[in-house]
Write a protein that holds these residues in place. Structure first.
Motif, PDB file in Angstrom:
ATOM      1  N   ILE A 121       0.812  -1.211   0.000  1.00 37.11           N
ATOM      2  CA  ILE A 121       0.000   0.000   0.000  1.00 37.11           C
ATOM      3  C   ILE A 121       0.851   1.270   0.000  1.00 37.11           C
ATOM      4  O   ILE A 121       0.464   2.285  -0.580  1.00 37.11           O
ATOM      5  N   ASP A 122       2.033   1.245   0.622  1.00 32.13           N
ATOM      6  CA  ASP A 122       2.867   2.457   0.656  1.00 32.13           C
ATOM      7  C   ASP A 122       3.290   2.879  -0.747  1.00 32.13           C
ATOM      8  O   ASP A 122       3.257   4.067  -1.086  1.00 32.13           O
ATOM      9  N   TYR A 123       3.694   1.917  -1.575  1.00 33.53           N
ATOM     10  CA  TYR A 123       4.077   2.244  -2.948  1.00 33.53           C
ATOM     11  C   TYR A 123       2.868   2.746  -3.734  1.00 33.53           C
ATOM     12  O   TYR A 123       2.978   3.667  -4.552  1.00 33.53           O
ATOM     13  N   ALA A 124       1.713   2.129  -3.483  1.00 38.12           N
ATOM     14  CA  ALA A 124       0.491   2.558  -4.169  1.00 38.12           C
ATOM     15  C   ALA A 124       0.105   3.975  -3.758  1.00 38.12           C
ATOM     16  O   ALA A 124      -0.301   4.790  -4.590  1.00 38.12           O
ATOM     17  N   ALA A 125       0.253   4.285  -2.473  1.00 39.58           N
ATOM     18  CA  ALA A 125      -0.090   5.617  -1.983  1.00 39.58           C
ATOM     19  C   ALA A 125       0.858   6.669  -2.535  1.00 39.58           C
ATOM     20  O   ALA A 125       0.439   7.770  -2.923  1.00 39.58           O
ATOM     21  N   LEU A 126       2.137   6.346  -2.596  1.00 35.44           N
ATOM     22  CA  LEU A 126       3.108   7.295  -3.133  1.00 35.44           C
ATOM     23  C   LEU A 126       2.798   7.630  -4.593  1.00 35.44           C
ATOM     24  O   LEU A 126       2.960   8.776  -5.029  1.00 35.44           O
ATOM     25  N   ALA A 127       2.339   6.640  -5.351  1.00 35.80           N
ATOM     26  CA  ALA A 127       1.971   6.890  -6.745  1.00 35.80           C
ATOM     27  C   ALA A 127       0.681   7.708  -6.825  1.00 35.80           C
ATOM     28  O   ALA A 127       0.529   8.572  -7.698  1.00 35.80           O
TER      29      ALA A 127
END
Length: 337
Positions: free
Chosen positions: A144-150
């Motif tokens: 989720i962190d990578y998804a949120a950063l995008a």
């Protein structure tokens, strides 16, 4: 916190949906009266999914031994018991979750604190206006962190979202936006959007938009035309496990009686978000090798830093049993996009 579970339209009366959320099997349902509920999708008897059983609109019957549970997860019957075999059925439970329905979306609460709950996220700017809506769901093969950063990254847009009706990396322009702390995140103050699409080029002087982000992973935006909200949307991230995240985007448009354009809206949203999914699949290939990544650089990467700072503050506040103190500074950010 509250996590998006399903679109209301997908949860019919007397029906259930089984899914995994935050690594847990969850059964989401709507009883015969229309009330939504959520419980752990495991029978506490012999660990069979309750979703494999029958739901009559009031109780769920396990497919293995017929044990029945109400929508709070409490056992109401064990068919194998004979008349003189008494047992305190109410002591047998499968975990239940708080569940809420807001603007045609269903949310499940994960957390051990049930007092002073955070507000359920919702699309902004709608007020009492009538609207049509549709939800598009995609699976991202990343944490989720990578998804949120995008989701909150403004620099990738002209490179990933390349469509004839959107924008091009060949036409980068300087941007300057005002951000203020707000709720469990921040808001980009209302402004005229960049003239990067056909519609905005034609109607830009009549349009204003406001974009905001809230933990755990909700990007919200609404667009006003001549001072009235015409379009609103909320993109939500629900972690399935440590390597998969569900992305749901719900679009609202305030022109009653135009539900017939839903397939068109769904096409454009799916096309747009599909480009995010495609790059996430490329990321997943490399993330397996646990590379050391370069920190975000200057203003375009600042929202990513804010996301991580907000997460830490939320965790610290919970551990220290105090109120969340928004750590985001009032800021002007500049970048080219």
């Amino acid at each position: 916190m509250w996590y998006f579970a399903a679109a209301s339209a997908d949860l019919k009366h007397g029906k259930t949906i089984a899914k995994q959320m935050l690594g847990e099997p969850v059964l989401i349902g709507r009883d015969s009266s229309g009330k939504v509920f959520a419980m752990r999708d495991i029978c506490p008897h012999q660990a069979v999914p309750l979703s494999d059983g029958h739901f009559d609109g009031k109780e769920i019957s396990c497919c293995f031994h017929g044990w029945r549970f109400d929508t709070s997860g409490t056992c109401t019957a064990i068919p194998s018991l004979v008349d003189d075999q008494k047992f305190p059925l109410c002591k047998i439970k499968t975990k239940s979750y708080l569940c809420r329905e807001v603007r045609g979306t269903v949310w499940v609460y994960f957390g051990d604190k049930t007092d002073d709950l955070p507000e359920v996220p919702e699309a902004p700017g709608l007020g009492e206006q009538m609207y049509e809506q549709c939800t598009v769901t995609l699976m991202l093969p990343i944490h989720i962190d990578y998804a949120a950063l995008a989701l909150i990254d403004p620099a990738h847009v002209p490179y990933i979202h390349k469509s004839w009706w959107w924008r091009s990396a060949k036409n980068l322009k300087p941007k300057k936006k005002h951000y203020v702390p707000d709720g469990t995140g921040w808001t980009m103050v209302k402004h005229q959007p960049s003239a990067h699409s056909i519609a905005f080029k034609l109607l830009g002087k009549y349009i204003e938009t406001e974009i905001s982000f809230r933990l755990p992973g909700c990007r919200r935006e609404y667009l006003e035309f001549n001072g009235r909200t015409a379009l609103s949307g909320i993109s939500t991230l629900t972690p399935i496990d440590d390597t998969h995240t569900e992305l749901n985007h719900t679009t609202y448009w305030t022109f009653p009686g135009t539900g017939f354009i839903t397939p068109i809206v769904r096409y454009f949203v799916t096309e747009f978000l599909g480009q995010d999914r495609d790059v996430a699949e490329r990321q997943e290939i490399c993330l397996k090798h646990k590379p050391k990544l370069i920190p975000t650089i200057k203003d375009a990467g600042t929202p990513g830093v804010w996301y991580l700072v907000c997460k830490k503050e939320w965790s610290d506040a919970h551990r220290e049993e105090r109120a969340f103190a928004n750590p985001i500074p009032d800021s002007i950010l500049r970048w080219r996009s």
